[in-house]
Design an enzyme around this catalytic site. Structure first.
Site, PDB file in Angstrom:
ATOM      1  N   HIS A 240      -7.587   9.767  -1.496  1.00 18.26           N
ATOM      2  CA  HIS A 240      -6.783   9.476  -0.346  1.00 18.26           C
ATOM      3  C   HIS A 240      -7.710  10.260   0.808  1.00 18.26           C
ATOM      4  CE1 HIS A 240      -2.282   9.410   1.143  1.00 18.26           C
ATOM      5  NE2 HIS A 240      -3.351   9.161   2.144  1.00 18.26           N
TER       6      HIS A 240
ATOM      7  N   LYS B 253      -3.035   5.784  -4.176  1.00 12.77           N
ATOM      8  CA  LYS B 253      -3.998   7.002  -3.870  1.00 12.77           C
ATOM      9  C   LYS B 253      -3.761   8.386  -4.649  1.00 12.77           C
ATOM     10  CE  LYS B 253      -3.635   4.999   0.591  1.00 12.77           C
ATOM     11  NZ  LYS B 253      -2.315   4.529   0.681  1.00 12.77           N
TER      12      LYS B 253
ATOM     13  N   TYR C 227       2.943   9.946  -0.701  1.00  9.31           N
ATOM     14  CA  TYR C 227       4.233   9.512   0.040  1.00  9.31           C
ATOM     15  C   TYR C 227       5.622   9.774  -0.521  1.00  9.31           C
ATOM     16  CZ  TYR C 227       0.519   6.633   2.528  1.00  9.31           C
ATOM     17  OH  TYR C 227      -0.586   6.137   3.037  1.00  9.31           O
TER      18      TYR C 227
ATOM     19  N   ASP D 285       0.634  -1.319  -0.075  1.00 11.06           N
ATOM     20  CA  ASP D 285       0.010   0.073   0.020  1.00 11.06           C
ATOM     21  C   ASP D 285       1.076   1.192  -0.049  1.00 11.06           C
ATOM     22  OD1 ASP D 285      -2.971   1.195   1.099  1.00 11.06           O
ATOM     23  OD2 ASP D 285      -1.590   2.287   1.828  1.00 11.06           O
TER      24      ASP D 285
END
Length: 277
Positions: free
Chosen positions: A109, A76, A51, A46
């Protein structure tokens, strides 16, 4: 090999119930830890655009030598990329960084209600699924009102909802809404943060009784109540230990004791209804 259960989605796809999260893992570190996780036996990774480690995740998958079809991969769309056309561009950027032609699960998200773009973003995910660029579609950090709105607007229900969830913050109303509508619940920060949960006397006593670590007990609780869970670690020993939680079986009495840890003030992260980032 640890036996991790696959849970069914309403779209006929499935998801490994225990996966590997990479939030706050630096891009240059991600390749190594993702490769380690896959070698340990994880088949569910994931990540997310925000990120900043999709490229590292992609390298780790490639270095592992695992066939793409044997891995479940989630990413996401970030808040600033919401919108119909913007979401298409965001996915293309993610696919390029990940080095794959599709993702198994694509999530919005955050709902970010004040932005008022979550419905058109959801419509984009529906189209992307039709095009085969994403296998399944879901959401993350949605208040119930916004969940209801996207379902009513499109007739398409997310297969999964990823939310903050741990024994100190159990999100029972959203879990019940999900069960009613066939939406799986996925827990982020499943072990809480800062270590306080893992030092709770209820958790440490069950761990001692079971010959398990406190983290394994908490993860086993998530699995027992039906959550999909994505613990993160960059430590080789913990990567393996977290996966081994799939083999820990709690009694109904132990599950009830952990159920009793829920707190009204247990939230750690931002409230999705008030998200302003």
């Amino acid at each position: 090999m640890i036996d991790v259960k696959n849970l069914p989605f309403t779209d006929e796809n499935t998801i490994p119930q225990l996966g590997f999260g990479v939030w706050k893992v630096e891009d240059e570190t991600a390749a190594d830890v993702v490769r380690q996780a896959i070698e340990a036996g994880y088949r569910h990774i994931d990540t997310a655009a925000i990120y900043g480690n999709e490229a590292g995740v992609g390298r780790g998958i490639k270095e592992s030598g695992l066939a793409r079809e044997d891995l479940f991969l989630t990413t996401k769309v970030w808040n600033s990329d919401q919108g119909y056309d913007e979401t298409f561009a965001a996915l293309e950027a993610s696919l390029e960084k990940l080095g794959t032609e599709y993702v198994d699960l694509y999530l919005i998200h955050w709902a970010k209600p004040a932005q008022q773009k979550y419905v058109e973003t959801w419509k984009a995910l529906i189209e992307l699924q039709k095009q085969g660029k994403v296998r399944s579609i879901g959401v993350s950090n949605f208040p119930q009102a916004q969940l209801e709105e996207i379902i009513e607007a499109t007739g398409v229900t997310p297969v999964i909802h990823q939310i903050e969830l741990h024994p100190y913050f159990q999100q029972r109303p959203l879990r019940e809404f999900g069960e009613k509508h066939g939406i799986l619940t996925e827990a982020w920060s499943p072990l809480g943060q800062g270590g306080n949960l893992l030092q709770d006397p209820v958790i440490t006593q069950i761990a001692a009784d079971r010959g398990a670590t406190p983290a394994q007990v908490v993860l086993a609780w998530h699995l027992a109540i039906g959550n999909v869970v994505i613990p993160k670690s960059v430590t080789a020993e913990r990567i393996v230990a977290n996966l081994e939680a799939a083999g820990v079986r709690l009694s109904s009495e132990e599950i009830a004791r952990i159920d009793g840890l829920d707190r009204a003030d247990g939230r750690i992260g931002p409230d999705p209804a008030e998200c302003d980032f």
